[in-house]
Write an enzyme that holds these catalytic residues in place. Structure first.
Site, mmCIF file in Angstrom:
data_model
loop_
_atom_site.group_PDB
_atom_site.id
_atom_site.type_symbol
_atom_site.label_atom_id
_atom_site.label_comp_id
_atom_site.label_asym_id
_atom_site.label_seq_id
_atom_site.Cartn_x
_atom_site.Cartn_y
_atom_site.Cartn_z
ATOM 1 N N LYS A 42 1.112 -1.218 0.628
ATOM 2 C CA LYS A 42 -0.240 0.011 0.004
ATOM 3 C C LYS A 42 1.095 1.125 -0.079
ATOM 4 O O LYS A 42 2.085 1.105 0.655
ATOM 5 C CB LYS A 42 -0.521 -0.138 0.969
ATOM 6 C CG LYS A 42 -1.490 1.526 1.684
ATOM 7 C CD LYS A 42 -2.424 1.449 2.288
ATOM 8 C CE LYS A 42 -1.820 1.319 3.830
ATOM 9 N NZ LYS A 42 -0.672 3.173 3.636
ATOM 10 N N ASP B 109 -5.049 0.585 8.462
ATOM 11 C CA ASP B 109 -4.999 -0.208 7.412
ATOM 12 C C ASP B 109 -5.187 -0.775 6.486
ATOM 13 O O ASP B 109 -5.668 -0.881 5.549
ATOM 14 C CB ASP B 109 -2.954 0.555 6.698
ATOM 15 C CG ASP B 109 -1.848 1.589 6.697
ATOM 16 O OD1 ASP B 109 -3.021 2.775 7.128
ATOM 17 O OD2 ASP B 109 -1.395 2.053 6.907
#
Length: 291
Positions: free
Chosen positions: A16, A143
């Site tokens: 990410k 996240d």
């Protein structure tokens, strides 16, 4: 004849990368409000799963020695949370191929946890659309819901308000880490301001990499200044990336120490990777594409 074993399942845990990250406030409970644009390039760890009576985790790969396969590992925590929420009696033999640096600002642990949720839904016949899945992801970390989606998105709030984005344009993408770990709490503590402007209105699409980079230059990573003050090797990485031919934008991802650079195409990123690997063999360097 004996029943053949079920085929091994595999799931990629994509990195990410925060193309932009604005810190817009801090809540009373201590969580920071963010506004971030996340990309998930086709690069990351890989998680395998085989049917088993018990839960187990084996870690392999270049960065395996930086992790332990104990109860604090996010993969096992995700598996245990999923099994409890859905009253699953079965287990799984999990094998994580750890290719991303640990504590590096590209969501490695969160991506691994999200991959565990996705792969175990397949193994245990759990519907991936069940809303409890996102509740579990949110409890595991801010996240993890983003990594569960693993597609271009804008995340706001504490990472819980997700807006899917159109696929990013074809572009060369380079990730570089100076092989140091940066503690995210330390970076947030060093922030000069926690009340910063949000990203604002985004274009619906970006025709090419150059226009994406032009837009991203109107944004920031608010964690980059405190991170570079705490870990000066990040400055060296950014200077090296900005000095490469054909680079459109260089920036730190997340709370560091991984930085990225955008190029018009994949061959440019590959040539840049070769240049950096020759100049700094002590750095982790990976060339890929943006989408």
């Amino acid at each position: 004849m004996p029943t053949p074993p079920a085929p091994r399942l595999s799931e990629q845990a994509r990195a990410k990368v925060n193309l932009a990250l604005h810190v817009t406030g801090r809540r009373a409970d201590g969580y920071h409000e963010l506004d971030t644009i996340a990309a998930f390039p086709p690069l990351g760890d890989t998680l395998h799963a085989d049917p088993a009576d018990d839960l187990s985790l084996t870690i392999k790969g270049p960065f395996a020695r930086d992790l332990t396969a104990d109860g604090d590992n996010l993969v096992l925590r995700a598996a245990l949370a999923l099994r409890e929420a859905f009253a699953v009696q079965a287990g799984a033999a999990l094998v994580l191929e750890k290719r991303l640096p640990v504590a590096s600002g590209i969501g490695g642990g969160s991506a691994d946890a999200a991959a565990a949720l996705r792969i175990l839904c397949q193994l245990w016949n759990i519907k991936a659309t069940d809303p409890r899945l996102h509740e579990i992801a949110a409890r595991l970390g801010a996240d993890v819901p983003m990594c569960l989606a693993s597609a271009p998105l804008r995340a706001q709030g504490i990472g819980d308000r997700l807006t899917p984005l159109a696929v990013f344009p074809q572009a060369g993408f380079l990730l570089v880490n100076p092989r140091i770990e940066v503690a995210t709490p330390d970076v947030f503590r060093a922030l000069a301001s926690r009340e910063n402007p949000a990203i604002g209105t985004m274009p619906q699409t970006f025709p090419d990499a150059r226009q994406l980079a032009t837009f991203l230059r109107t944004t920031r990573n608010d964690l980059e200044p405190p991170a570079t003050a705490l870990a000066t090797p990040i400055r060296d990485v950014l200077a090296a990336l900005n000095g490469l031919p054909d680079v459109l934008l260089a920036r730190m991802s997340g709370s560091g120490a991984t930085c990225f650079a955008i190029f018009e195409d994949a061959p440019m990123a590959s040539r840049a990777a070769t240049t950096l690997q020759q100049a700094r063999p002590d750095w982790w360097v990976a060339a890929t594409t943006l989408s």
